[in-house]
Enzyme design. Structure first.
Site, PDB file in Angstrom:
ATOM      1  N   HIS A 114      14.900 -14.031  11.735  1.00  0.00           N
ATOM      2  CA  HIS A 114      14.699 -13.855  13.228  1.00  0.00           C
ATOM      3  C   HIS A 114      13.115 -14.302  13.344  1.00  0.00           C
ATOM      4  O   HIS A 114      12.643 -14.725  14.361  1.00  0.00           O
ATOM      5  CB  HIS A 114      14.982 -12.520  13.799  1.00  0.00           C
ATOM      6  CG  HIS A 114      16.495 -12.349  14.157  1.00  0.00           C
ATOM      7  ND1 HIS A 114      17.125 -11.506  14.571  1.00  0.00           N
ATOM      8  CD2 HIS A 114      17.460 -13.304  13.316  1.00  0.00           C
ATOM      9  CE1 HIS A 114      18.370 -11.960  14.796  1.00  0.00           C
ATOM     10  NE2 HIS A 114      18.730 -12.959  14.273  1.00  0.00           N
ATOM     11  N   CYS A 124       0.927  -1.232   0.073  1.00  0.00           N
ATOM     12  CA  CYS A 124      -0.057   0.128   0.059  1.00  0.00           C
ATOM     13  C   CYS A 124       0.882   1.133  -0.043  1.00  0.00           C
ATOM     14  O   CYS A 124       2.168   1.195  -0.172  1.00  0.00           O
ATOM     15  CB  CYS A 124      -1.082   0.120   1.015  1.00  0.00           C
ATOM     16  SG  CYS A 124      -0.316   0.020   2.659  1.00  0.00           S
TER      17      CYS A 124
END
Ligand SMILES: O=P(O)(O)OC[C@H]1O[C@H](OP(=O)(O)OP(=O)(O)O)[C@H](O)[C@@H]1O
Ligand SMILES: O=c1cc[nH]c(=O)[nH]1
Length: 366
Positions: free
Chosen positions: A99, A66
């Site tokens: 991670h 967006c």
């Protein structure tokens, strides 16, 4: 690998660019829209679809775009099982995989150039999750999500009072309350309000996706997943609501429960009960315009439960607070849908301000 993509109008051009890039690299792309940079749309409408495809394993990863990426990341992270990462550069894209095991990458088309975005997509798709201590952290996020979803599911298990106060419902209810309204108009209005209430009462019905062909192309559409419904009016007045409901759910079966309120004792008196034979397999809407002391509704739902009914809601036009309390106490798992909750009951246990005697007004018997 299958990748779900979606954007709003602000992200459209970058989404198209990313699609081209993914196609060149032989990724399988599922595009959930939008389809134009000009037509202004709402990012949740597209973001939820693509994130939902990842959550339901129709796609392995998702890429959302967006203007800033913020809206799409908020949307995607509302979807159970989604770990959406709003990334700004090569480093954050890599780390979101190493991670966080991000399964959705979110990009801001007004923040990033196309070259940087393409590079981010490449590393994000290639970089593996490191696991180890990071797995424990993700497990904590999943545990929180599961626990809260379970609490939400449990709290929506029934026993709510839902007031449907759409302006059209309120308008028509005002006409129904007016003592000058004729029996004919009263009948029509009861059907109309009942029909409008169906929209809310059936909001949770499950859908399934199928493929059809429009005159233009193949597309996927939703259909009701064949759930069996039953409408059970409490005679007499409940009859007035049935046609309005059947217009919207025409395949529902109709049962009947005959009860009247003894004018002296105000207790419900039974005189008839005929329910569909497979009532235990159906979702049941008990309909009665008035919930006053609650005696009639408590008895009607009791009869249905005795005959095997399981998933039941009560749909009334006007309720008194006394009736709602009595009903919830007797049937704590059953939802009540009403168009209005009025002030109180008078000395004859009529609802104030109410609309008078619903049966008499429907059938012109007074
Ligand atoms: O909550 P309660 O105090 O039990 O009152 C509500 C009942 O009263 C009305 O029916 P009524 O007994 O007038 O019968 P009718 O529908 O045949 O007119 C109404 O349609 C409910 O069934
Ligand atoms: O107000 C009331 C109460 C019970 N039944 C009605 O029809 N109206």
């Amino acid at each position: 690998m299958k990748i779900a993509v979606a954007s709003d109008h602000a992200g459209y051009k970058l989404k198209e660019e990313i699609k081209r890039h993914l196609a060149e690299k032989n990724y399988d792309v599922l595009d959930f829209g939008s389809a134009s940079a000009e037509l202004k749309v709402d990012y949740p409408d597209w973001g939820f679809k693509a994130a939902g495809a990842v959550a339901s394993h129709k796609a392995e990863r998702g890429i959302l775009v967006c203007g800033t990426g913020i809206g799409m990341s908020i949307v995607a992270n509302k979807v159970r099982g989604i770990r959406a990462a709003l990334c700004h550069d090569h480093f954050t894209a890599v780390m979101s995989r190493r991670h966080n095991d991000a399964n959705v990458l979110v990009l801001g088309a007004r923040v990033l150039g196309a070259d940087v975005a393409r590079d981010m997509v490449d590393v994000w798709l290639d970089e593996p999750f490191e696991g180890g201590r990071h797995s424990f952290r993700l497990d904590k996020i999943s545990a929180y999500e599961e626990e809260n979803c379970k609490k939400l599911e449990a709290s929506s298990g029934g026993g709510r009072t839902v007031v449907i106060d759409h302006p059209l419902v309120r308008h028509k209810l005002g006409l129904l309350r007016n003592k000058e309204t004729s029996s004919k108009d009263f009948r029509d209005l009861v059907q109309e309000v009942a029909g409008l209430m169906v929209y809310e009462v059936t909001r949770h019905l499950p859908l399934e996706e199928t493929e059809i062909e429009t005159p233009i192309e193949k597309t996927r559409v939703f259909t009701l997943s064949g759930k069996k419904l039953a409408v059970v009016p409490v005679l007499r007045a409940g009859l007035g609501m049935v046609e309005g409901i059947l217009k919207l759910v025409p395949n529902a079966k109709v049962g009947h429960i005959g009860l009247y309120r003894d004018p002296k004792t105000l207790k419900p008196v039974d005189y008839y009960c005929k329910l569909p034979c497979d009532i235990s397999e159906r979702e049941i809407f008990v309909v009665d315009p008035m919930l006053a002391t609650g005696g009639s509704a408590v008895a009607a739902v009791g009869h249905i439960i005795e005959r095997g009914g399981k998933k039941i809601s009560l749909v009334s036009l006007i309720a008194a607070p006394e009736g709602i309390a009595t009903f919830h106490e007797a049937h704590p798992d059953v939802d009540i849908f009403v168009a209005a909750v009025d002030s109180h009951l008078n000395e004859h246990c009529y609802i104030v301000p109410g609309l008078g005697d619903a049966g008499d007004r429907l059938f012109g018997t007074k």
